[in-house]
Design a protein around this motif. Structure first.
Motif, mmCIF file in Angstrom:
data_model
loop_
_atom_site.group_PDB
_atom_site.id
_atom_site.type_symbol
_atom_site.label_atom_id
_atom_site.label_comp_id
_atom_site.label_asym_id
_atom_site.label_seq_id
_atom_site.Cartn_x
_atom_site.Cartn_y
_atom_site.Cartn_z
ATOM 1 N N VAL A 106 32.777 3.784 -7.558
ATOM 2 C CA VAL A 106 31.760 4.818 -7.305
ATOM 3 C C VAL A 106 31.752 5.804 -8.467
ATOM 4 C CG1 VAL A 106 31.917 4.636 -4.799
ATOM 5 C CG2 VAL A 106 33.430 6.225 -6.016
ATOM 6 N N GLU A 107 30.674 6.533 -8.598
ATOM 7 C CA GLU A 107 30.562 7.536 -9.662
ATOM 8 C C GLU A 107 31.411 8.768 -9.330
ATOM 9 O OE1 GLU A 107 29.201 7.134 -12.472
ATOM 10 O OE2 GLU A 107 28.004 5.333 -12.141
ATOM 11 N N PRO A 108 31.967 9.428 -10.331
ATOM 12 C CA PRO A 108 32.045 8.988 -11.716
ATOM 13 C C PRO A 108 33.052 7.849 -11.861
ATOM 14 C CG PRO A 108 33.257 11.021 -11.429
ATOM 15 C CD PRO A 108 32.617 10.735 -10.114
ATOM 16 N N LYS A 109 32.640 6.772 -12.483
ATOM 17 C CA LYS A 109 33.455 5.564 -12.515
ATOM 18 C C LYS A 109 34.642 5.649 -13.471
ATOM 19 C CE LYS A 109 29.913 2.348 -10.933
ATOM 20 N NZ LYS A 109 29.215 1.065 -11.182
ATOM 21 N N GLU A 110 34.468 6.372 -14.566
ATOM 22 C CA GLU A 110 35.528 6.405 -15.570
ATOM 23 C C GLU A 110 36.633 7.367 -15.153
ATOM 24 O OE1 GLU A 110 35.884 6.552 -20.439
ATOM 25 O OE2 GLU A 110 33.975 7.007 -19.449
ATOM 26 N N ARG A 111 37.861 6.849 -15.082
ATOM 27 C CA ARG A 111 38.997 7.640 -14.593
ATOM 28 C C ARG A 111 40.236 7.412 -15.464
ATOM 29 N NH1 ARG A 111 37.908 8.529 -8.847
ATOM 30 N NH2 ARG A 111 35.642 8.291 -8.646
ATOM 31 N N ILE A 112 41.200 8.296 -15.285
ATOM 32 C CA ILE A 112 42.548 8.097 -15.819
ATOM 33 C C ILE A 112 43.496 8.297 -14.652
ATOM 34 C CG2 ILE A 112 42.967 10.501 -16.516
ATOM 35 C CD1 ILE A 112 43.934 7.537 -18.722
ATOM 36 N N SER A 113 44.498 7.472 -14.551
ATOM 37 C CA SER A 113 45.392 7.525 -13.398
ATOM 38 C C SER A 113 46.849 7.441 -13.828
ATOM 39 C CB SER A 113 45.083 6.351 -12.453
ATOM 40 O OG SER A 113 45.954 6.342 -11.343
ATOM 41 N N LEU A 114 47.712 8.148 -13.130
ATOM 42 C CA LEU A 114 49.131 7.892 -13.302
ATOM 43 C C LEU A 114 49.416 6.502 -12.752
ATOM 44 C CD1 LEU A 114 50.918 11.242 -12.290
ATOM 45 C CD2 LEU A 114 50.028 10.524 -14.524
ATOM 46 N N THR A 115 50.355 5.828 -13.348
ATOM 47 C CA THR A 115 50.731 4.496 -12.895
ATOM 48 C C THR A 115 51.708 4.595 -11.721
ATOM 49 O OG1 THR A 115 52.576 4.437 -14.452
ATOM 50 C CG2 THR A 115 50.465 3.519 -15.208
#
Length: 235
Positions: free
Chosen positions: A167-176
């Motif tokens: 879903v928007e916003p699609k671009e993300r950064i995540s902790l592993t």
């Protein structure tokens, strides 16, 4: 796994804020600094408002996010904006904050530099406030996405990973997952009968099913204690 089930969202937030305050305070008695990774979205707003009033040595607390939308930090959907508005406020205004959004144009471009920043400034976290979606995702690790398998590798040296949401916003950064599992405790904050059912199902899965319900990778691991905080609805 400890489960804390409440009749109301208000009582949940009061209890969870008290639990986090107690754990941070206890850690500060033996450590010069303590760190916590917190989730974004709307669900934890009431919790953060309460926690921001806690009597803690906030100048010795470092806060980061479990994940971030790749948006300017002033955007209404920015997790950084929300956390600064509701948590890093009042008594907690003295806390140190490490953002996940970098000046890079894309999350993929920013992943390497952010990973190095976290390695230097925050190689581990002490506590994690984690949310969960109705699809079983946590942070920005969504079912059947390209980054998921690497993001769920508990042995990975990566602290963060570029991710794509459905879903928007699609671009993300995540902790592993490997970064989240450096914590001493994970608090899982969810509400609603639908999410409780997902939680119950994910708790019974084995590692082969984690690509369908990523949260199962958190719930079925044995390295870090997870405590569930649930109420029937958040509103």
């Amino acid at each position: 796994m400890k489960e804390h089930l409440f009749d109301s969202f208000n009582s949940l937030n009061t209890a969870l804020a008290e639990a986090i305050e107690k754990d941070l305070s206890t850690q500060l008695k033996t450590s010069a600094n303590v760190s916590i990774a917190v989730s974004g979205g709307k669900t934890p707003i009431a919790l953060y408002e309460r926690l921001s009033m806690a009597d803690l040595a906030w100048q010795n607390v470092t806060i980061t996010l479990t994940d971030e939308r790749w948006l300017p930090n002033h955007h209404p959907d920015s997790n950084e904006r929300m956390v600064k508005q509701y948590l890093i406020n009042n008594k907690a205004a003295a806390a140190r904050f490490i953002p996940l959004k970098t000046p890079s144009n894309t999350a993929e471009d920013g992943q390497e530099s952010l990973d190095k920043t976290l390695g230097n400034k925050l190689p581990s976290v002490d506590f994690v406030v984690l949310g969960m979606g109705a699809d079983g995702h946590f942070a920005s690790l969504f079912p059947h996405t390209i980054a998921l398998e690497q993001g769920l590798d508990a042995q990975s040296s990566l602290k963060c990973i570029a991710a794509c949401a459905p879903v928007e916003p699609k671009e993300r950064i995540s902790l592993t997952l490997s970064m989240l599992l450096t914590a001493k405790k994970i608090y899982l904050l969810i509400s609603g009968d639908d999410k409780l059912a997902v939680y119950r199902r994910a708790s019974q899965l084995d590692s082969d099913d984690r690509l369908s319900l990523p949260i199962s990778a958190v719930l079925t691991q044995s390295d870090v204690p997870v405590e569930l905080y649930w109420s029937p609805a958040s509103r």
